[in-house]
Design an enzyme around this catalytic site. Structure first.
Site, PDB file in Angstrom:
ATOM      1  CE1 TYR A 101      -3.379   2.890   1.075  1.00  0.00           C
ATOM      2  CE2 TYR A 101      -1.545   3.572   2.481  1.00  0.00           C
ATOM      3  CZ  TYR A 101      -2.758   3.845   1.877  1.00  0.00           C
ATOM      4  OH  TYR A 101      -3.350   5.075   2.054  1.00  0.00           O
ATOM      5  CD  GLU A 189      -5.868   5.865  -0.043  1.00  0.00           C
ATOM      6  OE1 GLU A 189      -5.564   5.288   1.016  1.00  0.00           O
ATOM      7  OE2 GLU A 189      -7.051   5.995  -0.439  1.00  0.00           O
TER       8      GLU A 189
END
Lengths: 383, 290
Positions: A101, A189
């Site tokens: 991530y 993101e």
């Protein structure tokens, strides 16, 4: 303003972040053609603005044409958590060995951007944040200098990213920050950032939220906004009118000025046993036409049984508000839903003189106005 | 009787030639605020309602001894206008403008930490010391002189609570609208500290709302440092999770902070009663003062 996945991926790819080959399609044949160009296996992904698409059946893998048709058939036209799916992204299915991530957002507590990296990608990262906050490395950025290269490396090493890919992940993070900064991002993101067996990193998903207040200087992103909007019909209408509006489950329509006061009105409706149907903030300094539009919006929600208007004027003037309410209501032979009005603050007395009291119920205090609206809504339900 | 502003405060209005700037400069003067200058690039040498206009804030400081600015500049230029006031060594800058891009405010915030200027806002109604001066857009007539300090993230909610206080004969030392944006200058903790140190403030109202963690931080501060009784209100108990609170924002904060419940329980734990309605907040203040 949230970009669709395919829009965000285009923006990321243009900046040099590796993304899988993909194509947008809106019918079954289009999906098959795209899949053949890309080469099987492919992922077929619903392009709607909701989280958890995979679990809800909005993302399917296809190994061949038959599976591609099946996937396209089941996803196109489906209702995904209230959103109609009319487009899918057909994407090269990446064979990965690991998922990371990476993300950039504004840390409002610190008043600074923050870069985040975790080796626990590919899952619900909010749960990771809650249960194992240490698993996410965080690095605050000085917004006047931008991200120093060492900061990207530090975040990557702090997160425990494997040496073999550390350089590439740092590079993705640096690019992502630059993008976030250039495009006035609110959040940017990648989850997951997939790692292949050849130690390549690829952005398998892409999230990009743009600061609405900065759209004036992001004309190419503002053009995407219409496409990105989607969703609830009433919320689209609110966008056109330029209201802050949120649709809720109840039957008491709520209009007010200022987010804090409107939220307080919602809370009071709940406090007095009613259920709010919406949050609608007309903002500061609303003129008569805007007030009239607000009433039109709330009336067009079938769930609404009564409306409470709560205005405490500072910049907003009571006489303008009263004129707007009259304008909106005088078009009707019969008022469709009872309207309770409470006016206070700037020019409230002038407003009260203008307000056509044959059309509305007037209350002096917020508490009385809310209770009356809740009563009206209850009466409708009892019938 | 005053926190941050009084009738000696010398105000320069940035953006005084605009519609809002002119209207509210006049309203401020009518209330008694000592507006000594305006600052608008390219409009130097003009006058607005008897107030001299300068091209830069620096000139307003040099020529009129301005020590405080109130900013009514459109959002695209407001970040720069705040920078200008910070770089002009003012004591106080009050940014009324709504809709300043967050990244601009992050840069302002960084500069702020390097200067001695205090910033209030942006996206706020300003502040008022009843009977002395108001800086911003608050409707002066609902306030009255007294001994209650008020700090709030929401403008109209401030008016609502003040109305409840004033109608019971409870006046205010100063009311400060700190603004609801993600990045602001003066926050709850700063304002609480000012009221705690003010001998004339005998009770404090703190109005918060869902989102962010400022109220939780304020609660911790009250627990440790504030002896003056505080009553609270939190707007948005029934609101759905705020649309502005993005996905990644939740990851930063990690856990279940930012909700009405977490804010109310943090305040309760710090000994602060939180009213269900604005009237209940006024009840608590009435009890504190009796």
């Amino acid at each position: 303003m949230k970009l669709h996945e395919y829009q965000a991926k285009n923006v990321f790819a243009d900046a040099g972040i590796p993304t899988p080959a993909s194509e947008l399609a809106s019918d079954v044949d289009g999906v098959v053609t795209a899949a053949e160009e890309i080469g099987y296996p492919v992922a077929v992904k619903a392009q709607v603005q909701v989280g958890g698409r995979g679990k809800a059946g909005g993302i399917k893998l296809a190994e061949d044409e038959e599976e591609a048709r099946e996937a396209a058939d089941s996803i196109l036209g489906m209702d995904l958590k209230g959103y109609h799916v009319d487009r899918v992204l057909v994407e090269e299915a990446v064979d990965f060995v690991n998922e990371l991530y990476v993300g950039i957002t504004m840390d409002r507590g610190e008043g600074k951007p923050v870069a985040m990296v975790s080796t626990k990608g590919g899952v619900n990262i909010e749960e990771v944040a809650e249960e194992d906050p240490e698993a996410i490395a965080r690095e605050h950025i000085d917004p006047s200098f931008g991200m120093h290269p060492y900061q990207a490396r530090k975040a990557v090493y702090d997160a425990g990213v494997d040496q073999s890919i550390a350089r590439d992940v740092s590079s993705v993070l640096t690019t992502l920050y630059q993008l976030w900064d250039d495009k006035d991002g609110a959040d940017a993101e990648i989850n997951p950032l997939m790692v292949t067996s050849d130690d390549e990193v690829i952005a398998a998903d892409a999230v990009m939220n743009i600061d609405e207040d900065a759209l004036f200087r992001q004309p190419e992103l503002a053009e995407m906004e219409e496409e990105a909007a989607g969703g609830d019909e009433l919320e689209q209408k609110a966008d056109e009118y330029g209201f802050d509006y949120v649709r809720l489950d109840g039957n008491v329509g709520i209009i007010g000025n200022g987010a804090g006061l409107v939220m307080t009105t919602l809370d009071l409706v709940d406090h007095y046993g009613g259920q709010p149907a919406n949050f609608l903030d007309v903002g500061g300094g609303a003129k008569a036409e805007r007030i009239s539009n607000a009433l039109d919006m709330v009336f067009s929600d079938d769930n609404v049984d009564s409306v409470v208007f709560n205005i405490f004027g500072g910049i907003t003037r009571g006489d303008e508000v009263a004129r707007g309410i009259n304008e909106a209501l005088e078009q009707f032979d019969e008022i469709p839903k009872p309207v309770v009005v409470r006016l206070a603050g700037t020019n409230w007395e002038e407003g009260m003189e203008i307000l056509n009291e044959d059309l509305v119920t007037v209350e002096q205090t917020l508490e009385d106005a809310v209770q009356r609206a809740v009563e009206y809504a209850g009466e409708v339900n009892d019938q | 009787m005053s926190v941050l502003v009084d009738d000696d405060t010398r105000v320069v209005v940035q953006g005084i030639t605009g519609g809002e700037g002119k209207f509210h400069a006049e309203q401020m003067m009518e209330y008694g605020t000592n507006v000594v200058a305006g600052a608008v690039p390219g409009k130097g040498g003009q006058e607005v309602s008897g107030v001299p206009v300068y091209d830069t804030v620096h000139e307003a400081v040099d020529e009129e001894n301005a020590d405080t600015s109130v900013i009514f500049v459109p959002p695209a230029f407001a970040g720069d206008a705040v920078f200008e006031s910070l770089d002009s060594d003012l004591d106080l800058a009050v940014a009324i403008t709504e809709g300043i891009p967050t990244q601009d405010m992050a840069r302002v915030n960084k500069r702020l930490s390097e200067t001695d200027t205090r910033l209030i806002g942006p996206n706020c109604p300003g502040l008022i010391t009843p009977g002395e001066a108001k800086l911003g857009i608050l409707p002066g007539n609902i306030f009255s002189e007294g001994n209650v300090g008020l700090v709030s993230r929401s403008g109209t909610l401030t008016y609502q609570v003040v109305d409840s206080l004033t109608s019971r004969g409870i006046g205010q030392t100063t009311a400060i609208g700190i603004g609801g944006d993600p990045i602001i200058g003066t926050d709850f903790v700063d304002a609480l500290e000012l009221f705690e140190d003010d001998p004339d403030t005998d009770a404090i109202v703190m109005c918060g709302e869902i989102g962010g963690e400022d109220e939780e931080e304020a609660a911790a501060f009250i627990d440790d440092y504030v002896d003056t009784p505080v009553a609270g209100f939190i707007a948005g108990r029934t609101a759905p999770p705020g649309k502005r609170m993005g996905h990644a924002g939740a990851i930063v904060s990690g856990s279940g902070t930012g909700t009405a419940e977490s804010k109310i329980s943090a305040l309760n734990d710090a000994g602060v009663p939180v009213g269900d309605t604005p009237e209940e907040v006024a009840n608590h203040i009435e009890e504190f003062l009796s």
